[in-house]
Design an enzyme around this catalytic site. Structure first.
Site, PDB file in Angstrom:
ATOM      1  N   LYS A   9       0.028  13.969  -9.397  1.00 25.60           N
ATOM      2  CA  LYS A   9       0.773  13.390 -10.531  1.00 25.60           C
ATOM      3  C   LYS A   9       1.912  14.317 -10.948  1.00 25.60           C
ATOM      4  CE  LYS A   9       0.044   9.933 -12.202  1.00 25.60           C
ATOM      5  NZ  LYS A   9       0.477   8.570 -11.753  1.00 25.60           N
ATOM      6  N   GLY A  43      -1.463  10.398 -22.015  1.00 26.55           N
ATOM      7  CA  GLY A  43      -2.759  11.036 -22.204  1.00 26.55           C
ATOM      8  C   GLY A  43      -3.864  10.142 -21.659  1.00 26.55           C
ATOM      9  N   VAL A  67       3.087   1.924 -11.378  1.00 25.52           N
ATOM     10  CA  VAL A  67       1.815   2.263 -12.022  1.00 25.52           C
ATOM     11  C   VAL A  67       0.784   2.714 -10.974  1.00 25.52           C
ATOM     12  CG1 VAL A  67       0.011   1.407 -13.588  1.00 25.52           C
ATOM     13  CG2 VAL A  67       2.315   0.494 -13.787  1.00 25.52           C
ATOM     14  N   ASP A  74       0.855  -1.193   0.000  1.00 22.04           N
ATOM     15  CA  ASP A  74       0.000   0.000   0.000  1.00 22.04           C
ATOM     16  C   ASP A  74       0.888   1.239   0.000  1.00 22.04           C
ATOM     17  OD1 ASP A  74      -1.702   2.176   0.871  1.00 22.04           O
ATOM     18  OD2 ASP A  74      -3.132   0.649   1.529  1.00 22.04           O
TER      19      ASP A  74
HETATM   20  N1  LIG Z   1      -6.072   5.759 -17.278  1.00 19.72           N
HETATM   21  C1  LIG Z   1      -5.585   6.910 -17.695  1.00 19.72           C
HETATM   22  O1  LIG Z   1      -6.184   7.618 -18.514  1.00 19.72           O
HETATM   23  C2  LIG Z   1      -4.241   7.371 -17.204  1.00 19.72           C
HETATM   24  C3  LIG Z   1      -3.604   8.405 -17.872  1.00 19.72           C
HETATM   25  C4  LIG Z   1      -2.362   8.838 -17.435  1.00 19.72           C
HETATM   26  C5  LIG Z   1      -1.770   8.230 -16.337  1.00 19.72           C
HETATM   27  N2  LIG Z   1      -2.417   7.245 -15.688  1.00 19.72           N
HETATM   28  C6  LIG Z   1      -1.772   6.629 -14.533  1.00 19.72           C
HETATM   29  O2  LIG Z   1      -1.763   5.240 -14.698  1.00 19.72           O
HETATM   30  C7  LIG Z   1      -1.786   4.612 -13.428  1.00 19.72           C
HETATM   31  C8  LIG Z   1      -2.878   3.561 -13.403  1.00 19.72           C
HETATM   32  O3  LIG Z   1      -4.113   4.178 -13.649  1.00 19.72           O
HETATM   33  P1  LIG Z   1      -5.382   3.353 -14.127  1.00 19.72           P
HETATM   34  O4  LIG Z   1      -6.086   4.173 -15.112  1.00 19.72           O
HETATM   35  O5  LIG Z   1      -4.988   1.983 -14.427  1.00 19.72           O
HETATM   36  O6  LIG Z   1      -6.286   3.432 -12.816  1.00 19.72           O
HETATM   37  P2  LIG Z   1      -6.889   2.311 -11.861  1.00 19.72           P
HETATM   38  O7  LIG Z   1      -7.483   1.204 -12.623  1.00 19.72           O
HETATM   39  O8  LIG Z   1      -7.772   3.058 -10.917  1.00 19.72           O
HETATM   40  O9  LIG Z   1      -5.626   1.780 -11.094  1.00 19.72           O
HETATM   41  C9  LIG Z   1      -5.121   2.435  -9.985  1.00 19.72           C
HETATM   42  C10 LIG Z   1      -4.142   1.498  -9.332  1.00 19.72           C
HETATM   43  O10 LIG Z   1      -3.577   2.162  -8.206  1.00 19.72           O
HETATM   44  C11 LIG Z   1      -3.640   1.281  -7.119  1.00 19.72           C
HETATM   45  N3  LIG Z   1      -3.773   2.036  -5.865  1.00 19.72           N
HETATM   46  C12 LIG Z   1      -4.700   2.937  -5.521  1.00 19.72           C
HETATM   47  N4  LIG Z   1      -4.477   3.374  -4.271  1.00 19.72           N
HETATM   48  C13 LIG Z   1      -3.387   2.710  -3.817  1.00 19.72           C
HETATM   49  C14 LIG Z   1      -2.678   2.687  -2.615  1.00 19.72           C
HETATM   50  N5  LIG Z   1      -3.032   3.437  -1.578  1.00 19.72           N
HETATM   51  N6  LIG Z   1      -1.608   1.859  -2.502  1.00 19.72           N
HETATM   52  C15 LIG Z   1      -1.242   1.054  -3.528  1.00 19.72           C
HETATM   53  N7  LIG Z   1      -1.886   1.021  -4.700  1.00 19.72           N
HETATM   54  C16 LIG Z   1      -2.935   1.841  -4.838  1.00 19.72           C
HETATM   55  C17 LIG Z   1      -4.824   0.376  -7.338  1.00 19.72           C
HETATM   56  O11 LIG Z   1      -4.513  -0.831  -6.655  1.00 19.72           O
HETATM   57  P3  LIG Z   1      -5.577  -1.896  -6.099  1.00 19.72           P
HETATM   58  O12 LIG Z   1      -5.866  -2.783  -7.267  1.00 19.72           O
HETATM   59  O13 LIG Z   1      -4.861  -2.588  -5.019  1.00 19.72           O
HETATM   60  O14 LIG Z   1      -6.778  -1.142  -5.664  1.00 19.72           O
HETATM   61  C18 LIG Z   1      -4.798   0.222  -8.845  1.00 19.72           C
HETATM   62  O15 LIG Z   1      -3.973  -0.833  -9.235  1.00 19.72           O
HETATM   63  C19 LIG Z   1      -1.942   5.716 -12.410  1.00 19.72           C
HETATM   64  O16 LIG Z   1      -0.682   6.066 -11.913  1.00 19.72           O
HETATM   65  C20 LIG Z   1      -2.497   6.849 -13.235  1.00 19.72           C
HETATM   66  O17 LIG Z   1      -2.171   8.102 -12.678  1.00 19.72           O
HETATM   67  C21 LIG Z   1      -3.642   6.781 -16.089  1.00 19.72           C
END
Ligand SMILES: NC(=O)c1ccc[n+]([C@@H]2O[C@H](COP(=O)([O-])OP(=O)(O)OC[C@H]3O[C@@H](n4cnc5c(N)ncnc54)[C@H](OP(=O)(O)O)[C@@H]3O)[C@@H](O)[C@H]2O)c1
Length: 344
Positions: free
Chosen positions: A174, A202, A85, A65
């Site tokens: 971020k 993006g 990630v 975590d």
């Molecule tokens: N999707 C987009 O459009 C986008 C764009 C740019 C950057 N990003 C970046 O990509 C990454 C993943 O995003 P996503 O879209 O895949 O979102 P997501 O499905 O909501 O994934 C978020 C991840 O973060 C983990 N997380 C949340 N709180 C946490 C904590 N306290 N400790 C450890 N892990 C934690 C969750 O783990 P659990 O499974 O354990 O809950 C999950 O695996 C993020 O860093 C996000 O900023 C996403």
């Protein structure tokens, strides 16, 4: 045993939208993957990861975590590459303030980078950053620079008119976490210790392995379903970045792996295949999804989008395979398959 199987890589947040797709691709390529998630008793997430081809022999799950960042060290130990990630977010019922989320994101990056260095096995840390951190707005928020590129940084005291509090906290977290990650490239004395790449992505769309529509995919088609809560995310992006940089889940994961497979690489790289305005997205949906009604308030303003320079990653040899049409089409397909898009 192939070279890949002996190469161990760590993915933090391995059960999220991007994380699970990345784990799937890494396993397909033959790597051994250490994936972290917050709760190893979550049968749904654990079951999903364990069902991936290759998981039975090459996937090891760890519980970690970000609010207890030392926990990641066990997953990082022995790995050559770490994809960070996971990110702390405000969720329903979350007790953390915006300030706590921002601080946790920064200290999470710091702790993970320190664990990488201590491990003596990690060569490169690849951080999944967001293009919300690369606003071309000047500090007062009134002017846009001429182009979206790697030199832009979102001012941490910027004031937005769009977006909910959790989206603002996310943007600031971020921005500051990415800066913290890149700090590990700055000290010339540390050059051999760790390479850091930030892949500044993006809005990600396309299909998913998850049993629900990921937030970013829903934001992608929010106009089509006329959902103000997620449309607000699109409006925030256009306000902060001048238009809406988008990228397909396949390309985003391939870009992560590309950054890993380069013999040497460090620095900040924007990752988006197209950069439409909200109005251009609306026009595409109206032409291609004409069975849906789109109320005027979801059409966006008639305006010229900002230029986007995607060349830094491309010059290293990365090729985007999915354009805006494919990103929007696959997001809509995902929404339909999971029952989030239907005709009234
Ligand atoms: N999707 C987009 O459009 C986008 C764009 C740019 C950057 N990003 C970046 O990509 C990454 C993943 O995003 P996503 O879209 O895949 O979102 P997501 O499905 O909501 O994934 C978020 C991840 O973060 C983990 N997380 C949340 N709180 C946490 C904590 N306290 N400790 C450890 N892990 C934690 C969750 O783990 P659990 O499974 O354990 O809950 C999950 O695996 C993020 O860093 C996000 O900023 C996403």
């Amino acid at each position: 045993m192939g070279k890949q199987a002996s190469t161990k890589v760590c993915v933090t947040g391995g059960a999220g939208y991007i994380g699970s797709w990345l784990v799937k691709k890494l396993l397909e390529k033959g790597y051994t993957v250490h994936a972290t998630l917050r709760n190893l008793d979550d049968q749904l997430k654990v079951g999903l990861l364990k069902s991936l081809p290759g998981a039975d022999t090459r996937l090891v799950l760890f519980q970690a975590d970000i609010y207890k960042p030392y926990e990641f060290r066990y997953a990082i130990q022995g790995c050559e590459f770490v994809f960070h990630v996971a990110t702390p977010q405000q969720t329903a019922g979350s007790s953390h303030s915006s300030q706590e989320i921002v601080e946790a994101a920064i200290s999470g990056v710091r702790s993970i980078a320190e664990s990488c260095i201590e491990s003596q096995s990690v060569k490169r840390l690849i951080y999944t950053a967001s293009m919300l951190a690369s606003s071309p707005l000047t500090k007062d928020g009134f002017n846009l620079k001429s182009c979206l590129n790697e030199s832009n940084w979102t001012p941490s005291d910027i004031i937005f008119t769009h977006g909910f509090e959790y989206m603002r906290a996310y943007t600031i977290s971020k921005t500051l976490a990415e800066k913290e990650a890149l700090r590990y490239n700055e000290n010339p004395g540390d050059e051999k210790l760790l390479e850091v790449v930030t892949l500044t992505c993006g809005l990600v769309g396309g299909e998913t392995l998850l049993p629900y529509v990921p937030l970013s995919v829903e934001v992608m088609f929010s106009q089509l379903i006329g959902k103000p809560q997620t449309f607000e995310g699109l409006e925030l992006m256009e306000e902060v970045m001048g238009s809406v940089p988008v990228v397909h889940i396949e390309d985003v994961c391939d870009a992560h792996i590309f950054c890993m497979e380069k013999p040497s690489m460090r620095g900040r790289f924007l990752c988006a295949a197209a950069n439409p305005t909200i109005r251009e997205m609306a026009t595409y949906f109206l032409e291609n999804e004409s069975q849906y009604q789109m109320p005027e308030e979801f059409m966006g303003e008639e305006k010229k989008g900002i230029a986007y320079d995607s060349s830094k990653l491309v010059k290293l040899g990365f090729e985007y395979k999915y354009d805006m049409k494919k990103i929007l089409d696959d997001s809509v397909k995902c929404g339909r398959r999971l029952g989030s898009i239907f005709l009234h």
